[in-house]
Design a protein around this motif. Sequence first.
Motif, PDB file in Angstrom:
ATOM      1  N   GLU A  69      82.126  68.892 -25.756  1.00 40.91           N
ATOM      2  CA  GLU A  69      81.835  70.299 -25.999  1.00 40.91           C
ATOM      3  C   GLU A  69      80.936  70.865 -24.909  1.00 40.91           C
ATOM      4  O   GLU A  69      81.096  72.017 -24.488  1.00 40.91           O
ATOM      5  CB  GLU A  69      81.171  70.463 -27.367  1.00 40.91           C
ATOM      6  N   ALA A  70      79.972  70.076 -24.447  1.00 40.86           N
ATOM      7  CA  ALA A  70      79.105  70.546 -23.364  1.00 40.86           C
ATOM      8  C   ALA A  70      79.906  70.762 -22.079  1.00 40.86           C
ATOM      9  O   ALA A  70      79.676  71.737 -21.351  1.00 40.86           O
ATOM     10  CB  ALA A  70      77.986  69.533 -23.124  1.00 40.86           C
ATOM     11  N   GLY A  71      80.847  69.854 -21.799  1.00 46.28           N
ATOM     12  CA  GLY A  71      81.668  70.010 -20.610  1.00 46.28           C
ATOM     13  C   GLY A  71      82.558  71.234 -20.651  1.00 46.28           C
ATOM     14  O   GLY A  71      82.807  71.873 -19.617  1.00 46.28           O
ATOM     15  N   VAL A  72      83.039  71.582 -21.851  1.00 47.97           N
ATOM     16  CA  VAL A  72      83.885  72.774 -21.980  1.00 47.97           C
ATOM     17  C   VAL A  72      83.099  74.039 -21.677  1.00 47.97           C
ATOM     18  O   VAL A  72      83.621  74.977 -21.069  1.00 47.97           O
ATOM     19  CB  VAL A  72      84.488  72.825 -23.403  1.00 47.97           C
ATOM     20  N   ARG A  73      81.833  74.084 -22.059  1.00 52.40           N
ATOM     21  CA  ARG A  73      81.031  75.296 -21.925  1.00 52.40           C
ATOM     22  C   ARG A  73      80.258  75.379 -20.616  1.00 52.40           C
ATOM     23  O   ARG A  73      79.585  76.368 -20.359  1.00 52.40           O
ATOM     24  CB  ARG A  73      80.068  75.401 -23.122  1.00 52.40           C
ATOM     25  N   LEU A  74      80.317  74.353 -19.798  1.00 55.58           N
ATOM     26  CA  LEU A  74      79.723  74.413 -18.471  1.00 55.58           C
ATOM     27  C   LEU A  74      80.699  75.056 -17.495  1.00 55.58           C
ATOM     28  O   LEU A  74      81.898  75.166 -17.785  1.00 55.58           O
ATOM     29  CB  LEU A  74      79.373  72.999 -18.002  1.00 55.58           C
ATOM     30  N   PRO A  75      80.229  75.506 -16.340  1.00 56.70           N
ATOM     31  CA  PRO A  75      81.159  76.040 -15.325  1.00 56.70           C
ATOM     32  C   PRO A  75      82.256  75.043 -14.985  1.00 56.70           C
ATOM     33  O   PRO A  75      82.032  73.824 -14.991  1.00 56.70           O
ATOM     34  CB  PRO A  75      80.240  76.293 -14.119  1.00 56.70           C
ATOM     35  N   LYS A  76      83.440  75.558 -14.701  1.00 57.21           N
ATOM     36  CA  LYS A  76      84.619  74.705 -14.528  1.00 57.21           C
ATOM     37  C   LYS A  76      84.434  73.679 -13.419  1.00 57.21           C
ATOM     38  O   LYS A  76      84.935  72.557 -13.512  1.00 57.21           O
ATOM     39  CB  LYS A  76      85.835  75.586 -14.230  1.00 57.21           C
ATOM     40  N   THR A  77      83.719  74.047 -12.350  1.00 55.98           N
ATOM     41  CA  THR A  77      83.581  73.143 -11.208  1.00 55.98           C
ATOM     42  C   THR A  77      82.757  71.904 -11.529  1.00 55.98           C
ATOM     43  O   THR A  77      82.933  70.853 -10.912  1.00 55.98           O
ATOM     44  CB  THR A  77      82.934  73.883 -10.029  1.00 55.98           C
ATOM     45  N   ILE A  78      81.839  71.999 -12.491  1.00 58.58           N
ATOM     46  CA  ILE A  78      80.980  70.854 -12.798  1.00 58.58           C
ATOM     47  C   ILE A  78      81.155  70.342 -14.225  1.00 58.58           C
ATOM     48  O   ILE A  78      80.620  69.292 -14.566  1.00 58.58           O
ATOM     49  CB  ILE A  78      79.496  71.209 -12.583  1.00 58.58           C
ATOM     50  N   GLY A  79      81.905  71.067 -15.042  1.00 65.09           N
ATOM     51  CA  GLY A  79      82.035  70.683 -16.448  1.00 65.09           C
ATOM     52  C   GLY A  79      82.638  69.308 -16.634  1.00 65.09           C
ATOM     53  O   GLY A  79      82.089  68.460 -17.345  1.00 65.09           O
ATOM     54  N   SER A  80      83.794  69.051 -15.986  1.00 65.14           N
ATOM     55  CA  SER A  80      84.453  67.752 -16.147  1.00 65.14           C
ATOM     56  C   SER A  80      83.611  66.636 -15.557  1.00 65.14           C
ATOM     57  O   SER A  80      83.521  65.542 -16.120  1.00 65.14           O
ATOM     58  CB  SER A  80      85.832  67.785 -15.492  1.00 65.14           C
ATOM     59  N   ALA A  81      82.981  66.903 -14.404  1.00 65.27           N
ATOM     60  CA  ALA A  81      82.149  65.867 -13.775  1.00 65.27           C
ATOM     61  C   ALA A  81      80.966  65.501 -14.656  1.00 65.27           C
ATOM     62  O   ALA A  81      80.626  64.322 -14.813  1.00 65.27           O
ATOM     63  CB  ALA A  81      81.668  66.353 -12.404  1.00 65.27           C
ATOM     64  N   VAL A  82      80.322  66.512 -15.253  1.00 68.90           N
ATOM     65  CA  VAL A  82      79.168  66.246 -16.100  1.00 68.90           C
ATOM     66  C   VAL A  82      79.571  65.436 -17.330  1.00 68.90           C
ATOM     67  O   VAL A  82      78.886  64.480 -17.721  1.00 68.90           O
ATOM     68  CB  VAL A  82      78.492  67.568 -16.510  1.00 68.90           C
TER      69      VAL A  82
END
Length: 207
Positions: A69-82
Amino acid sequence: FTTLVRWVRYFMFLIALLLPSVYVALTTFHPQILPTVLLISIAAAREGVPFPAVMEALLMEFMFEALREAGVRLPKTIGSAVSIVGALVIGQSAVEAGIISAPMVIVVATTGIASFGIPRYNLGTSLRILRFPMLLLAGFIGIYGILVGITAILIHLSCLRSFGVPYLSPVTPETTGYVKDLIFRAPRWSLRYRPKNTAGSNDKRIS
């Protein structure tokens, strides 16, 4: 190729729903089912872990869902990496600290990967929700709890209708002539008729 992809999705569906529950049930209530070498390996990995298997699974599932859920709500460029890096770091740190066993991290990670293979977002969300009651049932009464959960799910699905059509059609009620597009994908030229529940008077497909 379509039949292969369909079977892969069926398999991933079962993994996403049942793998943590089956692991908890086998390690807690039915260790005699596991091969001796595998059982010794799991027991050695769980040595020193302060929580029972069901608590381990619930904790890891909760953390995985929180990272997703945190990755979905982060900016797209860093969401998946985080989300990926966070899962790796937290899992490795938990194993090294002796809070979570390594097999449980593997089970939860495999379950998460399988859930990404579900093509429909709503279906994937339903599986994510159902994993928790299935885990609780497996933690309380083992394999019998999993069977109770599966039975309850099947009863619920059998009672559903979508636009007047039974949700489990053509499995139940069985629709003659449409089974060849259920388990195996028959060639396009052999699928001559539409499903009887939705075809109406014009039941022949356009060739």
